[in-house]
Design a protein around this motif. Structure first.
Motif, PDB file in Angstrom:
ATOM      1  N   ILE A 208      64.382  48.509 -27.223  1.00  0.00           N
ATOM      2  CA  ILE A 208      63.440  47.935 -28.175  1.00  0.00           C
ATOM      3  C   ILE A 208      62.854  46.609 -27.691  1.00  0.00           C
ATOM      4  N   TYR A 209      63.636  45.814 -26.985  1.00  0.00           N
ATOM      5  CA  TYR A 209      63.148  44.514 -26.526  1.00  0.00           C
ATOM      6  C   TYR A 209      61.986  44.677 -25.530  1.00  0.00           C
ATOM      7  N   ILE A 210      62.143  45.601 -24.609  1.00  0.00           N
ATOM      8  CA  ILE A 210      61.092  45.840 -23.621  1.00  0.00           C
ATOM      9  C   ILE A 210      59.866  46.434 -24.297  1.00  0.00           C
ATOM     10  N   GLU A 211      60.088  47.366 -25.258  1.00  0.00           N
ATOM     11  CA  GLU A 211      58.966  47.956 -25.988  1.00  0.00           C
ATOM     12  C   GLU A 211      58.171  46.891 -26.737  1.00  0.00           C
ATOM     13  N   LEU A 212      58.875  45.995 -27.410  1.00  0.00           N
ATOM     14  CA  LEU A 212      58.203  44.928 -28.151  1.00  0.00           C
ATOM     15  C   LEU A 212      57.407  44.032 -27.204  1.00  0.00           C
TER      16      LEU A 212
ATOM     17  N   LEU B  11      56.258  44.591 -24.075  1.00  0.00           N
ATOM     18  CA  LEU B  11      55.135  45.268 -23.428  1.00  0.00           C
ATOM     19  C   LEU B  11      54.036  45.626 -24.428  1.00  0.00           C
ATOM     20  N   SER B  12      54.422  46.051 -25.618  1.00  0.00           N
ATOM     21  CA  SER B  12      53.421  46.402 -26.620  1.00  0.00           C
ATOM     22  C   SER B  12      52.591  45.193 -27.016  1.00  0.00           C
TER      23      SER B  12
ATOM     24  N   VAL C 186      49.548  50.212 -32.403  1.00  0.00           N
ATOM     25  CA  VAL C 186      50.863  50.069 -31.776  1.00  0.00           C
ATOM     26  C   VAL C 186      51.978  50.172 -32.814  1.00  0.00           C
TER      27      VAL C 186
ATOM     28  N   ASN D 226      54.559  53.427 -32.968  1.00  0.00           N
ATOM     29  CA  ASN D 226      55.981  53.231 -32.695  1.00  0.00           C
ATOM     30  C   ASN D 226      56.843  53.353 -33.948  1.00  0.00           C
TER      31      ASN D 226
ATOM     32  N   TRP E 182      57.026  51.423 -36.478  1.00  0.00           N
ATOM     33  CA  TRP E 182      57.585  50.142 -36.888  1.00  0.00           C
ATOM     34  C   TRP E 182      57.174  49.807 -38.316  1.00  0.00           C
TER      35      TRP E 182
ATOM     36  N   GLN F 191      62.263  44.449 -36.217  1.00  0.00           N
ATOM     37  CA  GLN F 191      62.749  45.521 -35.355  1.00  0.00           C
ATOM     38  C   GLN F 191      63.974  45.135 -34.529  1.00  0.00           C
TER      39      GLN F 191
END
Length: 182
Positions: free
Chosen positions: A2-6, A8-9, A31, A35, A37, A69
């Motif tokens: 989740i950290y990388i997704e947040l 990069l998004s 986004v 996702n 969210w 998230q």
């Protein structure tokens, strides 16, 4: 993760959003909903909340979504992601291209982008107004009434006072209407 997704998004949002926060709302919406969210109704509430709180709307939205998230670290990563591209661009422009904005072709590009951004902002506002008033095949009469009251207040103030109504006044008026109608 989740950290990388947040990160990069929101980096993508920060990199490709032109015209400020209102121009970025459709990107953020895509986004966030893609996702899972937040759903469309929650996103509309998030936009209203982000506009009502102090600070830039994009930063407020990124911080809230990141926090919701993935806690504090998620909030930091989403906020850094949305702010970092603008920071780098402004830093580069300031250092290397101090006179670039005065050039004719740059002014021409900016003049061409403005109508596009106005269209994106208008489309976003229209979509949000309809999505708030019409929730999954039912009509929220209170939301429609508040929307019409706000539109009437803006129109009448502009017509009789010959100037724009303060956004703070609109927020307060909308909050009072929300308390009364709900």
């Amino acid at each position: 993760m989740i950290y990388i997704e947040l990160l990069l998004s929101f980096l993508k949002i920060g990199l490709f959003s032109f015209g400020g926060a209102y121009g970025a709302i459709p990107l953020i919406q895509d986004v966030v909903i893609a996702n899972n969210w937040a759903d469309a109704e929650m996103f509309a509430n998030l936009v209203a909340l982000s506009e009502s709180t102090p600070g830039p709307i994009m930063v407020n939205m990124a911080t809230y979504i990141g926090s919701r998230q993935a806690g504090g670290l998620g909030a930091v990563l989403a906020t850094v992601g949305v702010v970092f591209p603008s920071f780098v661009v402004i830093l580069i422009i300031t250092i290397l291209f101090q006179n670039i904005l005065k050039r004719t072709y740059v002014q021409a590009v900016l003049k061409g982008v403005k109508p596009c951004l106005m269209g994106v902002i208008l489309a976003t506002g229209t979509y949000m107004a309809f999505s708030i008033c019409i929730n999954s095949s039912s009509i929220d009469l209170a939301a429609c009434a508040i929307f019409l009251l706000l539109a009437a207040a803006i129109f009448l103030y502009r017509k009789f006072r010959k100037k724009e109504l303060s956004p703070i006044s609109l927020i307060i008026f909308a909050a009072v209407c929300g308390c009364l109608f709900y």
